[in-house]
Scaffold this motif. Structure first.
Motif, PDB file in Angstrom:
ATOM      1  N   LEU A  22       7.445   7.268 -13.111  1.00  0.00           N
ATOM      2  CA  LEU A  22       6.348   8.391 -12.525  1.00  0.00           C
ATOM      3  C   LEU A  22       6.926   9.220 -11.473  1.00  0.00           C
ATOM      4  O   LEU A  22       6.929  10.507 -11.447  1.00  0.00           O
ATOM      5  N   MET A  26       8.025  13.248 -11.510  1.00  0.00           N
ATOM      6  CA  MET A  26       7.351  14.065 -10.712  1.00  0.00           C
ATOM      7  C   MET A  26       8.441  14.718  -9.811  1.00  0.00           C
ATOM      8  O   MET A  26       8.586  16.080  -9.473  1.00  0.00           O
ATOM      9  N   ALA A  34       5.944  12.613 -16.572  1.00  0.00           N
ATOM     10  CA  ALA A  34       5.104  12.004 -16.006  1.00  0.00           C
ATOM     11  C   ALA A  34       3.923  11.575 -16.819  1.00  0.00           C
ATOM     12  O   ALA A  34       3.375  10.286 -16.575  1.00  0.00           O
ATOM     13  N   CYS A  37       3.745   8.214 -18.667  1.00  0.00           N
ATOM     14  CA  CYS A  37       3.568   6.893 -18.030  1.00  0.00           C
ATOM     15  C   CYS A  37       1.947   6.686 -18.056  1.00  0.00           C
ATOM     16  O   CYS A  37       1.465   5.593 -17.625  1.00  0.00           O
TER      17      CYS A  37
END
Length: 155
Positions: A22, A26, A34, A37
């Motif tokens: 994650l 990002m 992201a 996740c």
């Protein structure tokens, strides 16, 4: 007893690995990465509001990436609690180049100011995905760095 330990170590490795996935997504500004996740019905809770489901989470994360297009998360520490909860302490740095929503709904337009804000995340896992993601950060620290005026209403 050794089997339990191995299973716990594996679960912790999965949790921390997903957290890394994650954060890395990002930091690459890869919104789709992201979102992978999270579970389909995940809940994202932040000072700005609550997002339910991947579409709403995408809206929150996307707005943040728009406000701070060079944002970078740096994790400081993390701990697994109760087997499926991961707490991560982090700092974000970035430059404010787009609109940012305050909890009261006001928008702070781009200031060009750099921010460095400490915070933490609590992620509750469902299998190998995030089911609940709660984000906490020092809002006053962020708003002060953005130059926001926090004025109390006068009676």
């Amino acid at each position: 007893m050794g089997g339990d330990r191995d299973e716990g170590d594996s679960r912790m490795s999965n949790l921390t690995g997903l957290s890394d996935d994650l954060i890395n997504a990002m930091n690459r500004h890869d919104l789709d990465g992201a979102l992978r996740c999270y579970t389909e019905g995940a809940v994202y809770v932040s000072p700005v509001g609550v997002g339910e489901g991947r579409d709403e989470i995408a809206s929150f994360l996307g707005a943040f990436l728009t406000a701070f297009p060079d944002v970078r998360w740096t994790p400081w520490s993390r701990v697994v609690v109760c087997g499926n909860v991961l707490i991560t302490q982090w700092v974000i740095t970035g430059t404010h180049h787009g609109p940012f929503s305050m909890p009261n709904g006001e928008i702070i337009e781009a200031t060009g100011r750099c921010v460095n804000v400490r915070g933490c995340s609590l992620r509750t896992m469902d299998g190998d995905r995030i089911a609940v993601h709660c984000v906490f950060y020092d809002q006053l620290e962020l708003y002060a760095q953005l130059g926001a005026e926090l004025v109390l209403p006068r009676p």
